[in-house]
Design a protein around this motif. Structure first.
Motif, PDB file in Angstrom:
ATOM      1  N   HIS A  59     -54.385  11.714 -58.642  1.00 39.64           N
ATOM      2  CA  HIS A  59     -54.071  10.517 -59.417  1.00 39.64           C
ATOM      3  C   HIS A  59     -55.291   9.655 -59.770  1.00 39.64           C
ATOM      4  N   PHE A  60     -56.169   9.388 -58.789  1.00 36.51           N
ATOM      5  CA  PHE A  60     -57.285   8.473 -59.075  1.00 36.51           C
ATOM      6  C   PHE A  60     -58.201   9.034 -60.173  1.00 36.51           C
ATOM      7  N   MET A  61     -58.248  10.352 -60.294  1.00 39.43           N
ATOM      8  CA  MET A  61     -59.123  10.972 -61.295  1.00 39.43           C
ATOM      9  C   MET A  61     -58.586  10.716 -62.703  1.00 39.43           C
ATOM     10  N   ALA A  62     -57.264  10.850 -62.843  1.00 36.98           N
ATOM     11  CA  ALA A  62     -56.649  10.600 -64.150  1.00 36.98           C
ATOM     12  C   ALA A  62     -56.774   9.115 -64.503  1.00 36.98           C
ATOM     13  N   GLU A  63     -56.638   8.278 -63.484  1.00 38.88           N
ATOM     14  CA  GLU A  63     -56.773   6.831 -63.692  1.00 38.88           C
ATOM     15  C   GLU A  63     -58.187   6.496 -64.175  1.00 38.88           C
ATOM     16  N   MET A  79     -47.254  14.463 -60.905  1.00 36.73           N
ATOM     17  CA  MET A  79     -47.385  13.058 -60.505  1.00 36.73           C
ATOM     18  C   MET A  79     -47.434  12.864 -58.980  1.00 36.73           C
ATOM     19  N   ASP A  80     -47.106  13.910 -58.225  1.00 39.06           N
ATOM     20  CA  ASP A  80     -47.173  13.793 -56.754  1.00 39.06           C
ATOM     21  C   ASP A  80     -48.573  14.070 -56.233  1.00 39.06           C
ATOM     22  N   ALA A  81     -49.486  14.457 -57.108  1.00 36.92           N
ATOM     23  CA  ALA A  81     -50.834  14.797 -56.649  1.00 36.92           C
ATOM     24  C   ALA A  81     -51.647  13.518 -56.437  1.00 36.92           C
ATOM     25  N   GLY A  82     -51.713  13.109 -55.189  1.00 39.15           N
ATOM     26  CA  GLY A  82     -52.470  11.896 -54.854  1.00 39.15           C
ATOM     27  C   GLY A  82     -53.621  12.247 -53.937  1.00 39.15           C
ATOM     28  N   CYS A  83     -54.375  11.241 -53.515  1.00 34.85           N
ATOM     29  CA  CYS A  83     -55.461  11.483 -52.558  1.00 34.85           C
ATOM     30  C   CYS A  83     -55.222  10.579 -51.349  1.00 34.85           C
ATOM     31  N   PRO A  84     -54.924  11.173 -50.189  1.00 41.76           N
ATOM     32  CA  PRO A  84     -54.660  10.364 -48.999  1.00 41.76           C
ATOM     33  C   PRO A  84     -55.815   9.414 -48.654  1.00 41.76           C
ATOM     34  N   MET A  85     -57.055   9.854 -48.923  1.00 43.25           N
ATOM     35  CA  MET A  85     -58.178   8.954 -48.625  1.00 43.25           C
ATOM     36  C   MET A  85     -58.139   7.726 -49.536  1.00 43.25           C
ATOM     37  N   GLY A 103     -71.477 -11.910 -49.208  1.00 40.66           N
ATOM     38  CA  GLY A 103     -72.846 -11.661 -49.692  1.00 40.66           C
ATOM     39  C   GLY A 103     -73.179 -10.195 -49.842  1.00 40.66           C
ATOM     40  N   ALA A 104     -72.257  -9.313 -49.476  1.00 37.17           N
ATOM     41  CA  ALA A 104     -72.558  -7.876 -49.570  1.00 37.17           C
ATOM     42  C   ALA A 104     -72.215  -7.345 -50.965  1.00 37.17           C
ATOM     43  N   THR A 105     -72.941  -6.316 -51.384  1.00 37.12           N
ATOM     44  CA  THR A 105     -72.566  -5.583 -52.603  1.00 37.12           C
ATOM     45  C   THR A 105     -71.505  -4.567 -52.197  1.00 37.12           C
ATOM     46  N   THR A 106     -70.430  -4.484 -52.977  1.00 42.12           N
ATOM     47  CA  THR A 106     -69.362  -3.536 -52.618  1.00 42.12           C
ATOM     48  C   THR A 106     -69.468  -2.265 -53.452  1.00 42.12           C
ATOM     49  N   VAL A 107     -69.602  -1.142 -52.747  1.00 37.87           N
ATOM     50  CA  VAL A 107     -69.638   0.164 -53.404  1.00 37.87           C
ATOM     51  C   VAL A 107     -68.361   0.912 -53.040  1.00 37.87           C
ATOM     52  N   CYS A 108     -67.661   1.388 -54.059  1.00 37.48           N
ATOM     53  CA  CYS A 108     -66.470   2.192 -53.751  1.00 37.48           C
ATOM     54  C   CYS A 108     -66.699   3.627 -54.189  1.00 37.48           C
ATOM     55  N   TYR A 109     -66.266   4.525 -53.334  1.00 35.72           N
ATOM     56  CA  TYR A 109     -66.238   5.950 -53.683  1.00 35.72           C
ATOM     57  C   TYR A 109     -65.216   6.089 -54.807  1.00 35.72           C
ATOM     58  N   VAL A 110     -65.472   6.989 -55.740  1.00 35.89           N
ATOM     59  CA  VAL A 110     -64.554   7.171 -56.882  1.00 35.89           C
ATOM     60  C   VAL A 110     -63.145   7.527 -56.394  1.00 35.89           C
ATOM     61  N   ASN A 111     -63.045   8.101 -55.195  1.00 41.62           N
ATOM     62  CA  ASN A 111     -61.737   8.397 -54.596  1.00 41.62           C
ATOM     63  C   ASN A 111     -61.099   7.092 -54.119  1.00 41.62           C
ATOM     64  N   SER A 112     -60.681   6.267 -55.059  1.00 42.18           N
ATOM     65  CA  SER A 112     -60.081   4.967 -54.756  1.00 42.18           C
ATOM     66  C   SER A 112     -59.222   4.562 -55.957  1.00 42.18           C
ATOM     67  N   ILE A 142     -71.208  -3.090 -48.595  1.00 48.85           N
ATOM     68  CA  ILE A 142     -69.904  -2.633 -48.085  1.00 48.85           C
ATOM     69  C   ILE A 142     -69.631  -1.298 -48.757  1.00 48.85           C
ATOM     70  N   PHE A 143     -69.255  -0.279 -47.972  1.00 46.10           N
ATOM     71  CA  PHE A 143     -68.947   1.031 -48.557  1.00 46.10           C
ATOM     72  C   PHE A 143     -67.511   1.395 -48.213  1.00 46.10           C
ATOM     73  N   VAL A 144     -66.684   1.628 -49.261  1.00 48.51           N
ATOM     74  CA  VAL A 144     -65.272   1.982 -49.051  1.00 48.51           C
ATOM     75  C   VAL A 144     -64.910   3.194 -49.895  1.00 48.51           C
ATOM     76  N   PRO A 145     -63.839   3.955 -49.615  1.00 45.76           N
ATOM     77  CA  PRO A 145     -63.146   3.951 -48.325  1.00 45.76           C
ATOM     78  C   PRO A 145     -63.699   5.005 -47.350  1.00 45.76           C
ATOM     79  N   ASP A 146     -64.627   5.885 -47.794  1.00 45.21           N
ATOM     80  CA  ASP A 146     -64.988   7.031 -46.951  1.00 45.21           C
ATOM     81  C   ASP A 146     -66.124   6.711 -45.970  1.00 45.21           C
ATOM     82  N   LYS A 147     -65.750   6.598 -44.689  1.00 47.89           N
ATOM     83  CA  LYS A 147     -66.770   6.282 -43.675  1.00 47.89           C
ATOM     84  C   LYS A 147     -67.802   7.410 -43.554  1.00 47.89           C
ATOM     85  N   ASN A 148     -67.396   8.652 -43.828  1.00 48.64           N
ATOM     86  CA  ASN A 148     -68.339   9.771 -43.672  1.00 48.64           C
ATOM     87  C   ASN A 148     -69.388   9.798 -44.782  1.00 48.64           C
TER      88      ASN A 148
END
Ligand code: 13P
Ligand code: SF4
Length: 302
Positions: A59-63, A79-85, A103-112, A142-148
């Motif tokens: 889903h996030f990719m199509a979005e 439509m059921d294809a989502g990403c649990p992360m 004060g932090a810059t927020t970086v999100c992984y595209v998987n969001s 700040i890095f979200v959501p993938d801690k790895n």
């Protein structure tokens, strides 16, 4: 029915292009016009000339494709294809997290989700995350959501990287013991890992990269055996392009069931009926697209 032939015919009639992620089933990779990683497909989506984009992924990719190409119709065949992360963090949770780290810059992984992207300053994919992190000048990130992935990129900056505790359930399952056993069994093999794997696993890798980076690396390497630390969908192209090389997946069943949900029948039906259209709230999209476009200006990792 010969779904592949019918899909090609329909795609032509509807002026559609079929984009597929590297983890899709072999038949989908076969029928797609372009197969790629998240970064490659985002760039492709932003440049598409066709009226319709059929996004075979989650889903996030199509979005993301919709936000980069708002005048196109973006269809998600299943439509059921989502990403649990991606679902491990919401816009509300991120707003709270940001309050805890001003004060932090927020970086999100595209998987969001688009909502999370709309709260972020910069986006990244596994293909450019290192360069994205290096581009940031604030003391805190700040890095979200993938801690790895966040942990992996934190090694390329002297800034403080604050990790959100999300992860990919498929990559996070891989343990150093599993890798060690394979390394003992195949002493000549190179271990190539996706940065969504846990830090202790990534540390063992000869090379760390996105799914498309993996193709380039294995093709150019002189080695004949590879232990692959990512989802098994990449095996299709790896074996096609390198018939003289052996690819051993790091554990049995290294499979993202969401990525496997899309069938040829789904693609055919969504094209026929022009349904499963992905849209994003206009206000959310306006903010979210800024962080994606900033990312696209940053080159791929080496
Ligand atoms: P890439 O294909 O961008 O490396 O990402 C892998 C992934 O997990 C997609 O969900
Ligand atoms: Fe999400 Fe992991 Fe599946 Fe990628 S492999 S779509 S990160 S669950």
């Amino acid at each position: 029915m010969d779904y592949k032939a019918e899909i090609k015919k329909l795609a032509k009639e509807k002026d559609a292009i079929i984009l597929a992620n590297n983890y899709q089933i072999d038949d989908i990779q076969d029928v797609a016009d372009i197969v790629g990683d998240s970064l490659g497909l985002s760039i492709d989506a932003s440049r598409v000339k066709n009226k319709v984009i059929v996004f075979c992924g989650v889903h996030f990719m199509a979005e993301t494709a919709h936000m980069l190409a708002p005048d196109k119709t973006v269809l998600l065949p299943n439509m059921d294809a989502g990403c649990p992360m991606a679902d491990m963090i919401t816009g509300d949770k991120l707003r709270e997290f940001k309050k805890e780290h001003p004060g932090a810059t927020t970086v999100c992984y595209v998987n969001s989700t688009a909502d999370v992207k709309s709260e972020s300053d910069l986006c990244c994919t596994s293909g450019n995350a290192v360069n994205v992190i290096k581009s940031i000048e604030t003391d805190k990130i700040i890095f979200v959501p993938d801690k790895n992935l966040g942990h992996y990129v934190s090694q390329f900056t002297d800034k403080e990287v604050i990790l959100y505790p999300g992860f990919c359930p498929i990559h996070n399952r891989l343990t150093p013991i599993q890798v060690e056993k394979l390394m003992d069994k195949y002493p000549e093999a190179e271990f190539v890992a996706h940065p969504e794997c846990p830090p202790a696993v990534v540390e063992m890798a000869h090379h760390v990269c996105s799914t498309s980076g993996l193709y380039t690396y294995c093709k150019n390497s002189d080695k004949k055996q590879f232990i692959i630390g990512t989802e098994e969908g990449v095996g299709y192209k790896l074996r096609l392009e390198n018939p003289d090389k052996e690819f051993i997946f790091a554990y049995d069943g290294f499979t993202c069931k969401n990525m496997k949900k899309t069938s040829l029948k789904d693609v055919y039906e969504c094209l026929l009926n022009m349904d499963n259209v992905i849209t994003v709230d206009k206000e959310v999209a306006k903010k979210a697209v800024t962080c994606i476009e900033r990312m696209l200006a940053i080159p791929r990792n080496e």
